[in-house]
Design an enzyme around this catalytic site. Structure first.
Site, PDB file in Angstrom:
ATOM      1  N   ARG A  64       0.745  -1.347  -0.046  1.00 29.59           N
ATOM      2  CA  ARG A  64       0.000   0.129  -0.015  1.00 29.59           C
ATOM      3  C   ARG A  64       0.795   1.279   0.139  1.00 29.59           C
ATOM      4  NH1 ARG A  64      -5.102   0.317   1.516  1.00 29.59           N
ATOM      5  NH2 ARG A  64      -5.065  -1.774   2.174  1.00 29.59           N
ATOM      6  N   ARG A  90     -10.235   2.280  -1.810  1.00 29.06           N
ATOM      7  CA  ARG A  90      -8.874   1.972  -1.036  1.00 29.06           C
ATOM      8  C   ARG A  90      -8.548   3.042  -0.085  1.00 29.06           C
ATOM      9  NH1 ARG A  90      -7.408  -2.874  -3.330  1.00 29.06           N
ATOM     10  NH2 ARG A  90      -7.579  -2.915  -5.527  1.00 29.06           N
ATOM     11  N   LEU A  92      -6.015   5.182   1.688  1.00 28.15           N
ATOM     12  CA  LEU A  92      -4.600   5.968   1.581  1.00 28.15           C
ATOM     13  C   LEU A  92      -3.577   5.589   2.608  1.00 28.15           C
ATOM     14  CD1 LEU A  92      -5.864   9.529   0.140  1.00 28.15           C
ATOM     15  CD2 LEU A  92      -4.868   7.617  -0.978  1.00 28.15           C
ATOM     16  N   ASN A 106     -13.621  13.253   1.561  1.00 25.73           N
ATOM     17  CA  ASN A 106     -14.112  12.030   1.023  1.00 25.73           C
ATOM     18  C   ASN A 106     -15.866  12.133   1.303  1.00 25.73           C
ATOM     19  OD1 ASN A 106     -14.290   9.100   0.396  1.00 25.73           O
ATOM     20  ND2 ASN A 106     -14.413   8.700   2.558  1.00 25.73           N
ATOM     21  N   THR A 107     -16.305  11.539   0.235  1.00 26.23           N
ATOM     22  CA  THR A 107     -17.601  11.313   0.230  1.00 26.23           C
ATOM     23  C   THR A 107     -18.122   9.942   0.584  1.00 26.23           C
ATOM     24  OG1 THR A 107     -19.684  11.254  -0.993  1.00 26.23           O
ATOM     25  CG2 THR A 107     -17.917  10.809  -2.291  1.00 26.23           C
ATOM     26  N   HIS A 108     -19.108   9.895   1.444  1.00 27.22           N
ATOM     27  CA  HIS A 108     -19.414   8.308   1.980  1.00 27.22           C
ATOM     28  C   HIS A 108     -20.982   8.431   2.100  1.00 27.22           C
ATOM     29  CE1 HIS A 108     -18.456   4.710   4.308  1.00 27.22           C
ATOM     30  NE2 HIS A 108     -19.580   4.883   5.100  1.00 27.22           N
ATOM     31  N   SER A 135     -22.556  11.588   4.024  1.00 30.67           N
ATOM     32  CA  SER A 135     -21.436  12.331   4.646  1.00 30.67           C
ATOM     33  C   SER A 135     -20.464  12.936   3.814  1.00 30.67           C
ATOM     34  CB  SER A 135     -20.940  11.708   6.016  1.00 30.67           C
ATOM     35  OG  SER A 135     -22.034  11.113   6.818  1.00 30.67           O
ATOM     36  N   ASP A 140      -8.695  11.734   7.522  1.00 28.44           N
ATOM     37  CA  ASP A 140      -7.550  11.464   8.408  1.00 28.44           C
ATOM     38  C   ASP A 140      -6.919   9.981   8.389  1.00 28.44           C
ATOM     39  OD1 ASP A 140      -9.361   9.878  10.116  1.00 28.44           O
ATOM     40  OD2 ASP A 140      -9.592  11.252  11.583  1.00 28.44           O
ATOM     41  N   GLY A 142      -7.815   7.297   9.964  1.00 26.17           N
ATOM     42  CA  GLY A 142      -8.700   6.313  10.430  1.00 26.17           C
ATOM     43  C   GLY A 142      -9.632   6.010   9.044  1.00 26.17           C
ATOM     44  N   ASP A 144     -12.915   6.405   7.851  1.00 30.38           N
ATOM     45  CA  ASP A 144     -14.079   7.379   7.790  1.00 30.38           C
ATOM     46  C   ASP A 144     -14.468   7.872   9.097  1.00 30.38           C
ATOM     47  OD1 ASP A 144     -14.623   6.796   5.195  1.00 30.38           O
ATOM     48  OD2 ASP A 144     -15.188   4.921   5.524  1.00 30.38           O
TER      49      ASP A 144
HETATM   50  C1  GAR Z   1     -20.385   6.625  -3.529  1.00 31.58           C
HETATM   51  O1  GAR Z   1     -21.538   6.165  -2.942  1.00 31.58           O
HETATM   52  C2  GAR Z   1     -19.378   7.045  -2.495  1.00 31.58           C
HETATM   53  O2  GAR Z   1     -19.656   7.440  -1.414  1.00 31.58           O
HETATM   54  C3  GAR Z   1     -18.760   5.461  -2.173  1.00 31.58           C
HETATM   55  O3  GAR Z   1     -18.560   5.004  -3.704  1.00 31.58           O
HETATM   56  C4  GAR Z   1     -19.763   5.388  -4.405  1.00 31.58           C
HETATM   57  C5  GAR Z   1     -19.201   5.765  -5.435  1.00 31.58           C
HETATM   58  O4  GAR Z   1     -20.151   6.135  -6.599  1.00 31.58           O
HETATM   59  N1  GAR Z   1     -17.525   5.522  -1.235  1.00 31.58           N
HETATM   60  C6  GAR Z   1     -17.383   4.652  -0.313  1.00 31.58           C
HETATM   61  O5  GAR Z   1     -18.193   3.685  -0.168  1.00 31.58           O
HETATM   62  C7  GAR Z   1     -16.087   4.679   0.425  1.00 31.58           C
HETATM   63  N2  GAR Z   1     -16.093   4.178   1.449  1.00 31.58           N
HETATM   64  P1  GAR Z   1     -19.878   7.053  -7.831  1.00 31.58           P
HETATM   65  O6  GAR Z   1     -18.549   6.320  -8.413  1.00 31.58           O
HETATM   66  O7  GAR Z   1     -20.970   6.766  -8.810  1.00 31.58           O
HETATM   67  O8  GAR Z   1     -19.518   8.349  -7.486  1.00 31.58           O
END
Ligand code: GAR
Length: 193
Positions: A64, A90, A92, A106-108, A135, A140, A142, A144
């Site tokens: 990694r 992945r 980082l 990050n979008t979650h 969210s 950071d 961790g 999420d």
């Molecule tokens: C999104 O829902 C994003 O939040 C999630 O992957 C999807 C990507 O969709 N990310 C995670 O779960 C990270 N832990 P997209 O490729 O259509 O934007």
């Protein structure tokens, strides 16, 4: 005007929302490059908008850490103000986070701290949750665990599958992500959220 590098692994619908927003001259951010850890179908969105792409395949590296250093080199070549993880599946390495923090978001697809990790939507369904959410966080070291910039609830409805719930969450994520980047460009300080 701020510059962004966006990293993806998948279909890139959130990336596309940012590309569309950034094609408006009034929007205060520009995507200078889009990167991926694999041959992600979402890279096609960047190509359509004339944005350069790069791929640093995770599986081509021994560790990694080695992957992260190669990725960091690519990111730094674009000297972005902000790195956006938009469906990067992945973790980082800490060395990359430390090099760019606090300018990584990050979008979650969950209402953190509920359902962190790579299977947030599946986990919400499995837990029988009546609501989940979306969210946007500061990254950071961790999984999420970074500061929450903004989040919104999304209902889980009877009969939802991972796919139907994810399709309900994604438009919320897209809206929050586009707004968050705008807020950062307008001066939102990621050190203090
Ligand atoms: C999104 O829902 C994003 O939040 C999630 O992957 C999807 C990507 O969709 N990310 C995670 O779960 C990270 N832990 P997209 O490729 O259509 O934007």
């Amino acid at each position: 005007m701020i510059s962004l590098v966006v990293l993806i692994s998948g279909t890139g619908s959130n990336l596309r929302a940012l590309l569309e927003a950034a094609s408006d001259a009034e929007y205060p951010a520009r995507i200078v490059a889009v990167g991926a850890d694999r041959d992600a179908p979402g890279l096609a969105h960047a190509e359509e908008f004339g944005v350069p792409t790069f791929t640093v395949p995770y599986t081509s590296f021994e560790s990694r850490e080695a992957w992260g250093q190669a990725l960091l080199e690519q990111i730094r070549a674009w000297n972005p103000d902000l790195l956006v993880l938009s469906g990067l599946m992945r973790l980082l390495p800490a060395s990359v986070v430390d090099a760019l923090a606090p300018n990584i978001i990050n979008t979650h697809p969950a209402y953190l701290p509920e359902f962190p990790g790579a299977h947030a939507v599946r986990d919400a369904i499995a837990a029988g949750a009546s609501e989940s959410g979306a969210s946007i966080i500061v990254v950071d070291n961790g999984v999420d665990t970074g500061s929450i910039i903004v989040q919104e609830r999304v209902p889980v409805v009877e009969g939802d599958t991972e796919q139907t719930l994810h399709e309900r969450i994604k438009p919320v994520e897209r809206r929050l992500l586009v707004q968050t980047v705008l807020d950062i460009a307008d001066g939102l300080d990621l050190r203090t959220v």
